[in-house]
Design a protein around this motif. Structure first.
Motif, PDB file in Angstrom:
ATOM      1  N   LYS A  58       0.805  -1.223   0.000  1.00  0.00           N
ATOM      2  CA  LYS A  58       0.000   0.000   0.000  1.00  0.00           C
ATOM      3  C   LYS A  58       0.844   1.282   0.000  1.00  0.00           C
ATOM      4  CE  LYS A  58      -4.035  -1.908  -0.008  1.00  0.00           C
ATOM      5  NZ  LYS A  58      -4.996  -1.683  -1.111  1.00  0.00           N
ATOM      6  N   LEU A  59       2.160   1.150  -0.170  1.00  0.00           N
ATOM      7  CA  LEU A  59       3.021   2.341  -0.128  1.00  0.00           C
ATOM      8  C   LEU A  59       2.668   3.362  -1.204  1.00  0.00           C
ATOM      9  CD1 LEU A  59       6.540   0.846   0.693  1.00  0.00           C
ATOM     10  CD2 LEU A  59       5.152   2.331   2.152  1.00  0.00           C
ATOM     11  N   ASP A  60       2.327   2.891  -2.390  1.00  0.00           N
ATOM     12  CA  ASP A  60       1.966   3.834  -3.451  1.00  0.00           C
ATOM     13  C   ASP A  60       0.713   4.622  -3.083  1.00  0.00           C
ATOM     14  OD1 ASP A  60       4.125   3.228  -5.102  1.00  0.00           O
ATOM     15  OD2 ASP A  60       3.039   1.631  -6.156  1.00  0.00           O
ATOM     16  N   LYS A  65       1.690   7.221  -0.434  1.00  0.00           N
ATOM     17  CA  LYS A  65       2.372   8.348  -1.062  1.00  0.00           C
ATOM     18  C   LYS A  65       1.389   9.215  -1.845  1.00  0.00           C
ATOM     19  CE  LYS A  65       6.196   9.591  -4.125  1.00  0.00           C
ATOM     20  NZ  LYS A  65       6.791  10.527  -3.144  1.00  0.00           N
ATOM     21  N   ALA A  66       0.466   8.583  -2.576  1.00  0.00           N
ATOM     22  CA  ALA A  66      -0.509   9.321  -3.382  1.00  0.00           C
ATOM     23  C   ALA A  66      -1.393  10.215  -2.527  1.00  0.00           C
ATOM     24  CB  ALA A  66      -1.369   8.341  -4.194  1.00  0.00           C
ATOM     25  N   ASN A  67      -1.565   9.832  -1.264  1.00  0.00           N
ATOM     26  CA  ASN A  67      -2.380  10.632  -0.360  1.00  0.00           C
ATOM     27  C   ASN A  67      -1.575  11.718   0.349  1.00  0.00           C
ATOM     28  OD1 ASN A  67      -5.320   9.692  -0.133  1.00  0.00           O
ATOM     29  ND2 ASN A  67      -4.207   7.759  -0.165  1.00  0.00           N
ATOM     30  N   GLY A  68      -0.315  11.878  -0.013  1.00  0.00           N
ATOM     31  CA  GLY A  68       0.481  12.989   0.481  1.00  0.00           C
ATOM     32  C   GLY A  68       1.280  12.737   1.732  1.00  0.00           C
ATOM     33  N   PHE A  69       1.329  11.499   2.208  1.00  0.00           N
ATOM     34  CA  PHE A  69       2.062  11.207   3.432  1.00  0.00           C
ATOM     35  C   PHE A  69       3.546  11.007   3.135  1.00  0.00           C
ATOM     36  CE2 PHE A  69      -2.298   9.949   4.333  1.00  0.00           C
ATOM     37  CZ  PHE A  69      -2.513  10.640   5.522  1.00  0.00           C
TER      38      PHE A  69
END
Length: 275
Positions: free
Chosen positions: A71-73, A76-80
């Motif tokens: 779920k890393l992508d 990242k896509a959510n700005g974390f």
């Protein structure tokens, strides 16, 4: 088995004013931190589900380190920019939360292996995401080998934690004992050196003395000078300056979090002004 995906809460953190200078030098205040209870996040490897019972809210539900990697992508896509993991060390049976440690030098088998953790850190770093592990310095599980070791009776205290989620059965460590400190220092050093994590969130700093915490943080910085150090508190209480000046730029502010949740969950019903 059906994969279990449970959204994790983003923990609201407060910047401590006395540590602004340190925060400027190491801009942790600019990080968007996603806090994850590993078992409740995502099941990426069903071969380690031997303790999973989805019908029991107090049992393991299958989340693991591989599930986070998968779920890393999305993270990242959510700005974390940073993920903070609840304790991943070997834990007492059925203690999915990770706070009852049985071995400070092993990964909880329900979560995977140390190789999985190394892969998570590498994959996260490839995406410019930092990884922070929560470290429990004050307690161990009743099943930790040191508890019943007659040669280590002075490694623990009689103090107990009651009416506190997840810690009612915890055994309190005697942090004044040099051997206990040495064990904790070695464990913290081990994970920094072996996995290349970016830092720690120190669990329940209000349950440790400022003197111990300062020594612990100083030890961490000898291993990783640019380490990220966060903290949280076990009880809702105001921390004194002796805690605020330890070099922990971000401390989880539970009272503020509760107040904000209360406000945002009651949209359209502002508090009436009093005359």
């Amino acid at each position: 088995m059906k994969k279990t995906i449970v959204a994790s809460l983003v923990i609201i953190l407060s910047m401590i004013g006395t540590n602004i200078v340190q925060a400027e030098e190491k801009p942790i205040k600019k990080e968007m931190i996603y806090s994850i209870v590993v078992d409740r996040f995502n099941n990426g490897n069903q071969t380690n589900d031997n303790q999973v019972d989805l019908d029991d809210p107090n049992s393991y539900h299958g989340g693991d380190i591989q599930g986070i990697i998968n779920k890393l992508d999305d993270i990242k896509a959510n700005g974390f920019t940073t993920i903070s993991l609840a304790p991943t060390m070997a834990n007492a049976p059925s203690q999915y939360h990770g706070y009852l440690v049985e071995d400070f030098f092993e990964i909880e088998e329900q979560f995977g292996t140390i190789e999985d953790l190394k892969k998570l850190v590498k994959e996260a770093h490839d995406r410019n995401i930092k990884v922070v592990l929560e470290f429990v310095t004050s307690y161990v599980a009743p099943s930790h080998p040191l508890v019943d070791d007659p040669a280590k009776t002075n490694w623990t205290k009689d103090a107990t934690v009651k009416d506190t989620q997840w810690l009612d059965d915890a055994i309190t460590l005697n942090q004044e004992n040099p051997e206990v400190k040495d064990m904790l220092f070695k464990a913290a050093t081990f994970w920094l050196e072996e996995t290349d994590i970016d830092g720690y969130k120190l669990h329940a700093i209000d349950q440790s003395s400022p003197a111990f915490l300062r020594e612990f943080i100083d030890q961490l910085k000898t291993v990783k000078p640019d380490i990220y150090v966060l903290g949280d508190v076990l009880k809702d209480q105001q921390l004194g300056n002796d805690y605020l000046n330890l070099g922990i730029p971000l401390i989880e502010n539970t009272p503020m979090q509760k107040s904000m949740v209360k406000v945002f969950s009651n949209i359209g019903t502002p508090r009436k002004k009093t005359v």
